[in-house]
Design an enzyme around this catalytic site. Structure first.
Site, PDB file in Angstrom:
ATOM      1  N   GLU A 144      16.862 -15.793   5.462  1.00 20.44           N
ATOM      2  CA  GLU A 144      16.448 -15.332   4.143  1.00 20.44           C
ATOM      3  C   GLU A 144      16.528 -16.459   3.123  1.00 20.44           C
ATOM      4  OE1 GLU A 144      19.062 -12.112   3.263  1.00 20.44           O
ATOM      5  OE2 GLU A 144      18.604 -11.007   5.095  1.00 20.44           O
ATOM      6  N   LYS A 146      17.697 -18.340   0.048  1.00 21.48           N
ATOM      7  CA  LYS A 146      18.905 -18.304  -0.776  1.00 21.48           C
ATOM      8  C   LYS A 146      18.527 -18.734  -2.185  1.00 21.48           C
ATOM      9  CE  LYS A 146      23.722 -19.501  -1.119  1.00 21.48           C
ATOM     10  NZ  LYS A 146      23.632 -19.369  -2.584  1.00 21.48           N
ATOM     11  N   ARG A 151      24.532 -13.101  -8.483  1.00 22.17           N
ATOM     12  CA  ARG A 151      24.701 -11.951  -7.587  1.00 22.17           C
ATOM     13  C   ARG A 151      24.832 -10.671  -8.415  1.00 22.17           C
ATOM     14  NH1 ARG A 151      27.231 -11.974  -2.352  1.00 22.17           N
ATOM     15  NH2 ARG A 151      26.802  -9.958  -1.355  1.00 22.17           N
ATOM     16  N   ARG A 166      29.150 -10.195  -9.330  1.00 21.75           N
ATOM     17  CA  ARG A 166      29.939 -10.527  -8.135  1.00 21.75           C
ATOM     18  C   ARG A 166      31.408 -10.178  -8.331  1.00 21.75           C
ATOM     19  NH1 ARG A 166      29.529 -15.333  -4.472  1.00 21.75           N
ATOM     20  NH2 ARG A 166      31.598 -15.865  -3.756  1.00 21.75           N
ATOM     21  N   GLU A 195      20.113 -10.501  -6.074  1.00 21.33           N
ATOM     22  CA  GLU A 195      20.260 -11.574  -7.056  1.00 21.33           C
ATOM     23  C   GLU A 195      19.389 -11.279  -8.265  1.00 21.33           C
ATOM     24  OE1 GLU A 195      21.850 -14.706  -6.779  1.00 21.33           O
ATOM     25  OE2 GLU A 195      22.662 -14.405  -4.765  1.00 21.33           O
ATOM     26  N   PHE A 235      18.415  -8.076  -1.195  1.00 21.82           N
ATOM     27  CA  PHE A 235      18.461  -8.457   0.216  1.00 21.82           C
ATOM     28  C   PHE A 235      19.258  -7.481   1.072  1.00 21.82           C
ATOM     29  CE2 PHE A 235      21.645 -11.106  -2.068  1.00 21.82           C
ATOM     30  CZ  PHE A 235      22.808 -10.559  -1.541  1.00 21.82           C
ATOM     31  N   ARG A 306      34.456 -12.843   3.955  1.00 18.43           N
ATOM     32  CA  ARG A 306      33.649 -14.045   4.145  1.00 18.43           C
ATOM     33  C   ARG A 306      33.631 -14.336   5.643  1.00 18.43           C
ATOM     34  NH1 ARG A 306      32.007 -17.726   0.507  1.00 18.43           N
ATOM     35  NH2 ARG A 306      33.518 -17.066  -1.057  1.00 18.43           N
ATOM     36  N   LYS A 312      25.398 -19.560   5.133  1.00 17.04           N
ATOM     37  CA  LYS A 312      24.477 -20.212   4.193  1.00 17.04           C
ATOM     38  C   LYS A 312      24.241 -21.641   4.632  1.00 17.04           C
ATOM     39  CE  LYS A 312      28.308 -20.853   0.922  1.00 17.04           C
ATOM     40  NZ  LYS A 312      28.774 -20.559  -0.457  1.00 17.04           N
TER      41      LYS A 312
END
Length: 446
Positions: A144, A146, A151, A166, A195, A235, A306, A312
């Protein structure tokens, strides 16, 4: 004040004393607060006094992360750590999860569900060095775009729409154009992850600051007519029309997301092939975006985690800069020189400061730079040690943005130390002109 020779102060006693001090008001309150504070410190040992002093002055760095606290809650309540962590992420509040754990135990933690109009911790990503580290993949991965945006987590329940950052701060009133777009969607109940980004001509992204400036002012500000509109790009979807999707694989969540208008979705491709992923990445970078996300299609939405299910991949840019000064560290870095003041070379002969960073430094690097930089010391003011501009350091960064905070008028985004370059002289460092050229728009910040 002389400390107590023996530890007698309890946690509950200290809390009661501080509560009492905070509750005092009216005539003579200053004196009464002082007396109670003196009594508290008199009951504390030297170590306890130091702790209380730093606590009250907001200089306490104790390193108790939320993850560690969740483990402590699980141990104290005799409940599974995974359930405590999940409840904290879904409620967005470790305190609430703690109450559930102690009041209802494992069964109550297991009943925690998503609640519309209450934000949850977002799923986060790890970093992959390159696409080669991911592909070829054994199973299809979602690749995807970035975006270099902000966020957002968007909740809708009927006509009630709320937008969170976020950090779970509500910013609904600052983003009326996004509220309007979500109100037009053919759904009545949803939680969307995505985003918000400022786009310019040709739908190319504007500098990150153009997006973030919208998060610092409310929609009724005097300059409302001049505000830069933001565009939502989603997303993921973790709730839709009464169904929680958080535990479903990404492939199912994307199928649900695809029921929304395509122009509101982030570009993506599903593939196992490195060549396909690389071609998509090249197109994404050419469009002005900062890289790609690579996601496992079989992974659930791990709120607040995470994990390796999201990776990423961004091209790593570096600059050779000169250390102009350094700050003494605190907490576990106490006794080491830590935060570096970074400068680019000015063609007229000096150096221009671009910012600071302590990220990326290992304990070995901290020890080495403390000894080396003290040997270059030219003076001190407060906790800052000024040094001769002789040490070159390679700095990785994600972007350059305008900033009035530093003399160069620019700052590096997410600067971190990649390594020292003793093989290079200060004359080999990047110039301020080469840094300005990295600004979006070629140096004018537009």
């Amino acid at each position: 004040m002389a400390p107590s020779a023996h530890p007698t102060l309890t946690l509950a006693g200290a809390d009661d004393a501080l509560e009492s001090i905070a509750g005092i008001s009216g005539p003579g309150s200053v004196g009464r607060r002082r007396d109670l504070l003196h009594r508290l410190f008199a009951a504390a040992t030297a170590t306890e006094q130091d702790f209380l002093r730093r606590l009250l002055l907001r200089e306490l760095r104790q390193g108790s992360t939320e993850g560690l606290m969740a483990e402590a809650v699980a141990a104290a309540s005799a409940t599974p750590h995974a359930l405590v962590r999940r409840a904290a992420m879904i409620t967005g509040d470790l305190v609430e999860a703690t109450s559930i754990a102690f009041d209802g135990g494992e069964a109550a933690l297991g009943r925690v569900r998503l609640r519309l109009l209450r934000p949850i911790q977002p799923m986060l990503a790890q970093t992959a060095e390159s696409l080669d580290a991911v592909f070829p993949a054994a199973a299809p991965m979602s690749v995807e775009a970035k975006l270099d945006g902000a966020r957002i987590q968007v909740h809708r329940l009927g006509g009630d729409i709320r937008i969170y950052t976020r950090n779970l701060n509500e910013v609904t009133d600052r983003l009326p154009e996004i509220v309007e777009r979500v109100a037009d969607l053919p759904v009545t109940a949803a939680i969307l992850d995505g985003e918000a980004i400022a786009l310019g001509p040709g739908h190319r992204p504007l500098p990150f600051q153009a997006t973030m400036s919208r998060f610092g002012t409310s929609s009724d500000a005097a300059g409302e007519r001049d505000r830069r509109p933001l565009t939502p790009r989603f997303f993921d979807v973790i709730h839709l029309e009464g169904s929680d999707l958080i535990d479903l694989p990404l492939s199912d969540r994307l199928a649900a997301l695809d029921t929304l208008p395509a122009e509101l979705l982030i570009d993506r491709v599903s593939t196992t092939d490195l060549a396909v992923a690389a071609e998509f990445t090249d197109r994404t970078l050419a469009a002005g975006h900062e890289g790609v996300m690579v996601k496992r299609l079989d992974a659930s939405y791990e709120a607040g985690m995470r994990g390796g299910a999201w990776l990423k991949v961004k091209p790593v840019r570096t600059l050779d800069l000169v250390v102009l000064a350094v700050e003494w560290g605190s907490g576990r870095r106490g006794g080491w020189l830590s935060n570096l003041h970074l400068g680019a070379r000015d063609p007229t002969g000096g150096f221009v400061m671009l910012g600071k960073t302590f990220k990326g430094l290992t304990d070995a690097m901290l020890a080495w730079q403390t000894e080396h930089l003290l040997g270059l010391e030219t003076g001190r003011h407060g906790h800052v040690v000024e040094v001769r501009p002789e040490l070159v350091v390679e700095i990785a960064f994600d972007g350059v943005q305008n900033s009035p905070r530093y003399p160069g008028g620019v700052a590096l985004r997410f600067a971190r130390v990649k390594g020292y370059r003793p093989d290079k002289d200060p004359a080999d460092a990047n110039t301020i002109g080469s840094v300005l050229a990295l600004l979006p728009g070629g140096g004018d910040g537009s």
